[in-house]
Design a protein around this motif. Structure first.
Motif, PDB file in Angstrom:
ATOM      1  N   SER A 240       3.881  14.295  -3.480  1.00 57.27           N
ATOM      2  CA  SER A 240       3.400  13.926  -2.148  1.00 57.27           C
ATOM      3  C   SER A 240       2.361  12.807  -2.196  1.00 57.27           C
ATOM      4  O   SER A 240       2.391  11.885  -1.366  1.00 57.27           O
ATOM      5  N   SER A 241       1.426  12.864  -3.148  1.00 59.31           N
ATOM      6  CA  SER A 241       0.388  11.829  -3.251  1.00 59.31           C
ATOM      7  C   SER A 241       1.018  10.470  -3.539  1.00 59.31           C
ATOM      8  O   SER A 241       0.675   9.460  -2.909  1.00 59.31           O
ATOM      9  N   HIS A 242       1.939  10.462  -4.486  1.00 64.60           N
ATOM     10  CA  HIS A 242       2.614   9.217  -4.860  1.00 64.60           C
ATOM     11  C   HIS A 242       3.406   8.654  -3.690  1.00 64.60           C
ATOM     12  O   HIS A 242       3.357   7.449  -3.411  1.00 64.60           O
ATOM     13  N   LEU A 243       4.128   9.504  -2.966  1.00 64.30           N
ATOM     14  CA  LEU A 243       4.927   9.055  -1.817  1.00 64.30           C
ATOM     15  C   LEU A 243       4.046   8.469  -0.720  1.00 64.30           C
ATOM     16  O   LEU A 243       4.423   7.484  -0.072  1.00 64.30           O
ATOM     17  N   THR A 244       2.883   9.065  -0.500  1.00 65.68           N
ATOM     18  CA  THR A 244       1.955   8.565   0.520  1.00 65.68           C
ATOM     19  C   THR A 244       1.489   7.157   0.186  1.00 65.68           C
ATOM     20  O   THR A 244       1.513   6.248   1.031  1.00 65.68           O
ATOM     21  N   VAL A 245       1.063   6.951  -1.062  1.00 71.55           N
ATOM     22  CA  VAL A 245       0.596   5.633  -1.498  1.00 71.55           C
ATOM     23  C   VAL A 245       1.724   4.610  -1.434  1.00 71.55           C
ATOM     24  O   VAL A 245       1.533   3.486  -0.961  1.00 71.55           O
ATOM     25  N   VAL A 246       2.912   4.988  -1.882  1.00 70.85           N
ATOM     26  CA  VAL A 246       4.072   4.090  -1.876  1.00 70.85           C
ATOM     27  C   VAL A 246       4.415   3.643  -0.458  1.00 70.85           C
ATOM     28  O   VAL A 246       4.653   2.452  -0.195  1.00 70.85           O
ATOM     29  N   SER A 247       4.454   4.589   0.476  1.00 69.68           N
ATOM     30  CA  SER A 247       4.851   4.282   1.860  1.00 69.68           C
ATOM     31  C   SER A 247       3.923   3.244   2.486  1.00 69.68           C
ATOM     32  O   SER A 247       4.382   2.262   3.082  1.00 69.68           O
ATOM     33  N   ILE A 248       2.622   3.433   2.332  1.00 69.68           N
ATOM     34  CA  ILE A 248       1.659   2.513   2.952  1.00 69.68           C
ATOM     35  C   ILE A 248       1.655   1.170   2.223  1.00 69.68           C
ATOM     36  O   ILE A 248       1.662   0.104   2.850  1.00 69.68           O
ATOM     37  N   HIS A 249       1.680   1.212   0.899  1.00 71.86           N
ATOM     38  CA  HIS A 249       1.661  -0.012   0.096  1.00 71.86           C
ATOM     39  C   HIS A 249       2.861  -0.908   0.424  1.00 71.86           C
ATOM     40  O   HIS A 249       2.696  -2.101   0.713  1.00 71.86           O
ATOM     41  N   GLY A 251       4.912  -0.681   2.995  1.00 76.05           N
ATOM     42  CA  GLY A 251       4.980  -1.013   4.415  1.00 76.05           C
ATOM     43  C   GLY A 251       4.249  -2.316   4.715  1.00 76.05           C
ATOM     44  O   GLY A 251       4.809  -3.231   5.343  1.00 76.05           O
ATOM     45  N   PHE A 252       3.010  -2.432   4.236  1.00 81.75           N
ATOM     46  CA  PHE A 252       2.227  -3.646   4.459  1.00 81.75           C
ATOM     47  C   PHE A 252       2.828  -4.842   3.719  1.00 81.75           C
ATOM     48  O   PHE A 252       2.948  -5.937   4.275  1.00 81.75           O
ATOM     49  N   ALA A 253       3.188  -4.644   2.453  1.00 81.06           N
ATOM     50  CA  ALA A 253       3.670  -5.754   1.630  1.00 81.06           C
ATOM     51  C   ALA A 253       4.968  -6.348   2.175  1.00 81.06           C
ATOM     52  O   ALA A 253       5.120  -7.573   2.244  1.00 81.06           O
ATOM     53  N   CYS A 254       5.910  -5.486   2.545  1.00 76.69           N
ATOM     54  CA  CYS A 254       7.201  -5.975   3.074  1.00 76.69           C
ATOM     55  C   CYS A 254       7.010  -6.695   4.402  1.00 76.69           C
ATOM     56  O   CYS A 254       7.665  -7.705   4.682  1.00 76.69           O
ATOM     57  N   PHE A 255       6.092  -6.186   5.255  1.00 78.38           N
ATOM     58  CA  PHE A 255       5.837  -6.822   6.549  1.00 78.38           C
ATOM     59  C   PHE A 255       5.319  -8.240   6.356  1.00 78.38           C
ATOM     60  O   PHE A 255       5.702  -9.168   7.081  1.00 78.38           O
ATOM     61  N   VAL A 256       4.454  -8.434   5.371  1.00 82.66           N
ATOM     62  CA  VAL A 256       3.827  -9.746   5.177  1.00 82.66           C
ATOM     63  C   VAL A 256       4.737 -10.718   4.439  1.00 82.66           C
ATOM     64  O   VAL A 256       4.869 -11.882   4.826  1.00 82.66           O
ATOM     65  N   TYR A 257       5.436 -10.249   3.368  1.00 82.90           N
ATOM     66  CA  TYR A 257       6.101 -11.190   2.464  1.00 82.90           C
ATOM     67  C   TYR A 257       7.612 -11.316   2.634  1.00 82.90           C
ATOM     68  O   TYR A 257       8.197 -12.254   2.098  1.00 82.90           O
ATOM     69  N   LEU A 258       8.244 -10.405   3.360  1.00 88.73           N
ATOM     70  CA  LEU A 258       9.703 -10.486   3.479  1.00 88.73           C
ATOM     71  C   LEU A 258      10.189 -10.838   4.875  1.00 88.73           C
ATOM     72  O   LEU A 258      11.384 -10.918   5.094  1.00 88.73           O
ATOM     73  N   ARG A 259       9.282 -11.046   5.825  1.00 87.89           N
ATOM     74  CA  ARG A 259       9.725 -11.430   7.161  1.00 87.89           C
ATOM     75  C   ARG A 259       9.629 -12.945   7.316  1.00 87.89           C
ATOM     76  O   ARG A 259       8.879 -13.613   6.595  1.00 87.89           O
ATOM     77  N   PRO A 260      10.394 -13.537   8.271  1.00 85.78           N
ATOM     78  CA  PRO A 260      10.341 -14.990   8.491  1.00 85.78           C
ATOM     79  C   PRO A 260       8.935 -15.426   8.884  1.00 85.78           C
ATOM     80  O   PRO A 260       8.206 -14.707   9.555  1.00 85.78           O
ATOM     81  N   LYS A 261       8.554 -16.643   8.458  1.00 83.29           N
ATOM     82  CA  LYS A 261       7.208 -17.143   8.686  1.00 83.29           C
ATOM     83  C   LYS A 261       7.203 -18.352   9.612  1.00 83.29           C
ATOM     84  O   LYS A 261       8.147 -19.124   9.669  1.00 83.29           O
ATOM     85  N   SER A 262       6.097 -18.517  10.323  1.00 83.76           N
ATOM     86  CA  SER A 262       5.813 -19.731  11.077  1.00 83.76           C
ATOM     87  C   SER A 262       4.308 -19.922  11.075  1.00 83.76           C
ATOM     88  O   SER A 262       3.555 -19.018  10.738  1.00 83.76           O
ATOM     89  N   SER A 263       3.843 -21.093  11.470  1.00 82.61           N
ATOM     90  CA  SER A 263       2.402 -21.350  11.486  1.00 82.61           C
ATOM     91  C   SER A 263       1.690 -20.427  12.471  1.00 82.61           C
ATOM     92  O   SER A 263       0.500 -20.138  12.321  1.00 82.61           O
ATOM     93  N   ASP A 264       2.417 -19.949  13.484  1.00 79.26           N
ATOM     94  CA  ASP A 264       1.811 -19.048  14.469  1.00 79.26           C
ATOM     95  C   ASP A 264       1.539 -17.667  13.905  1.00 79.26           C
ATOM     96  O   ASP A 264       0.765 -16.903  14.482  1.00 79.26           O
ATOM     97  N   SER A 265       2.204 -17.321  12.810  1.00 75.67           N
ATOM     98  CA  SER A 265       2.050 -15.976  12.260  1.00 75.67           C
ATOM     99  C   SER A 265       0.941 -15.875  11.218  1.00 75.67           C
ATOM    100  O   SER A 265       0.662 -14.796  10.718  1.00 75.67           O
ATOM    101  N   ALA A 273      -3.546  -8.999   5.877  1.00 67.54           N
ATOM    102  CA  ALA A 273      -3.977  -9.135   4.484  1.00 67.54           C
ATOM    103  C   ALA A 273      -5.320  -8.459   4.240  1.00 67.54           C
ATOM    104  O   ALA A 273      -5.569  -7.955   3.142  1.00 67.54           O
ATOM    105  N   VAL A 274      -6.192  -8.443   5.256  1.00 69.45           N
ATOM    106  CA  VAL A 274      -7.463  -7.729   5.122  1.00 69.45           C
ATOM    107  C   VAL A 274      -7.194  -6.259   4.831  1.00 69.45           C
ATOM    108  O   VAL A 274      -7.875  -5.626   4.012  1.00 69.45           O
ATOM    109  N   THR A 275      -6.150  -5.725   5.474  1.00 65.38           N
ATOM    110  CA  THR A 275      -5.808  -4.319   5.296  1.00 65.38           C
ATOM    111  C   THR A 275      -5.351  -4.039   3.875  1.00 65.38           C
ATOM    112  O   THR A 275      -5.841  -3.117   3.219  1.00 65.38           O
ATOM    113  N   TYR A 276      -4.416  -4.868   3.346  1.00 64.41           N
ATOM    114  CA  TYR A 276      -3.871  -4.529   2.030  1.00 64.41           C
ATOM    115  C   TYR A 276      -4.716  -5.030   0.867  1.00 64.41           C
ATOM    116  O   TYR A 276      -4.485  -4.628  -0.277  1.00 64.41           O
TER     117      TYR A 276
END
Length: 321
Positions: A240-249, A251-265, A273-276
């Motif tokens: 459970s501890s490992h799954l909790t850390v994995v899910s949050i880690h 979640g943030f990383a994929c949102f930032v680095y795998l979605r399309p980017k623009s200067s507005d984002s 990034a402050v969060t992670y």
């Protein structure tokens, strides 16, 4: 042909958009940084001093705490200096070094978490042969493998980006040398470069996440076949501890680095990034401390030892005076 001014230094503009909040941000981030260091060092000291924690699960946890601590040291001290400084410039070599170490350590974290999930699968699938299959030597090999693969991927991304030409604007809309804000300043960035960076990022994030999910699919199938509810609960509680850390880690990383980017984002990415970079490194010690009785016992022993030695140190100083 268009005339361009070649850039030799960057300006980390990040929090300059919030001039009235910079002193408050410095105080809050400094407090978090000290807490991260104390929490992760406490975890590492507890594991080192407690012989009952010299098992594969805690060896990986020690490596993850060390890697998380180093990750924050790459970003936060520089961020704190920039919050108080008028000059927020960073040279190209310094920027490349920061990017190399940040993404190398971040990728290392991902692969260590993948190794931790394999460790949990091995413990549940072969409990009688677990200590034969997961020796300390194998643990260290997996940790070194995570380190080497992580830094090779980071090296590929860093070389790709800093072989580009940077011209005209030198303002990075971030508080550290992140991929998208730096790439946005390049004159000759092409779809080929974008594809290479995306593939390396996806290899780290998606590749390690797939390894974790495969391990947990097998774990779930093994747990489902257990006859007793108590056995199922005990098996899942170790994960459970490992799954909790994995899910949050992830979640943030994929949102930032795998979605399309623009200067507005960029501002949105900076706030994320402050969060992670500041909050996520606290997750590891907090989650494992709150949800793990063995770790709680070891931390209490360390704390008791510190409390016992403090009067002795005080008396020694008094006698010296």
């Amino acid at each position: 042909m268009v005339n361009h001014t070649t850039v030799t230094t960057f300006l980390l503009w990040g929090f300059s958009s919030f001039p009235k909040l910079q002193n408050l941000l410095f105080a809050v981030i400094f407090l978090f940084h000290v807490t991260i260091l104390l929490a992760n060092v406490s975890i590492m000291v507890a594991i080192k001093l407690s012989h009952s924690l010299h098992t594969p699960m805690y060896i990986f946890l020690f490596a993850l705490s060390l890697s998380e601590t180093c990750t924050t040291m790459v970003i936060i001290p520089r961020m704190l200096v920039d919050l108080l400084s008028e000059s927020k410039t960073i040279s190209l070599p310094e920027c490349a070094t920061q990017m190399l170490f940040f993404f190398g350590l971040a990728a290392n974290n991902c692969f260590i978490m993948a190794a931790m999930s394999y460790d949990r699968y091995t413990a549940i699938h072969n409990p009688l042969q677990y200590h034969t299959l997961m020796t300390q030597r194998i643990c260290f090999q997996l940790i070194m493998g995570a380190f080497v693969i992580g830094f090779l991927c980071s090296l590929g991304i860093t070389i790709t980006i800093f072989n580009l030409s940077f011209c005209d604007s030198n303002i990075i809309q971030h508080f550290f040398c992140d991929i998208s804000p730096v790439v946005y300043l390049a004159c000759d960035f092409t779809s080929r470069h974008a594809m290479l960076i995306f593939l390396l990022s996806a290899f780290v994030l998606v590749g390690s996440f797939v390894l974790i999910m495969v391990s947990y699919v097998f774990i779930a199938s093994l747990v489902a076949e257990m006859p007793s509810a108590q056995g199922r609960y005990k098996a899942f509680s170790t994960c459970s501890s490992h799954l909790t850390v994995v899910s949050i880690h992830y979640g943030f990383a994929c949102f930032v680095y795998l979605r399309p980017k623009s200067s507005d984002s960029f501002r949105e990415d900076m706030l994320m990034a402050v969060t992670y970079t500041v909050l996520t490194p606290l997750l590891n010690p907090i989650v494992y401390s709150l949800r793990n009785k063995e770790m709680q016992t070891a931390l209490r022993k360390v704390l008791d030892g510190i409390i016992k030695i403090l009067p002795w140190l005080t008396n020694k100083k008094t006698l010296n005076l």
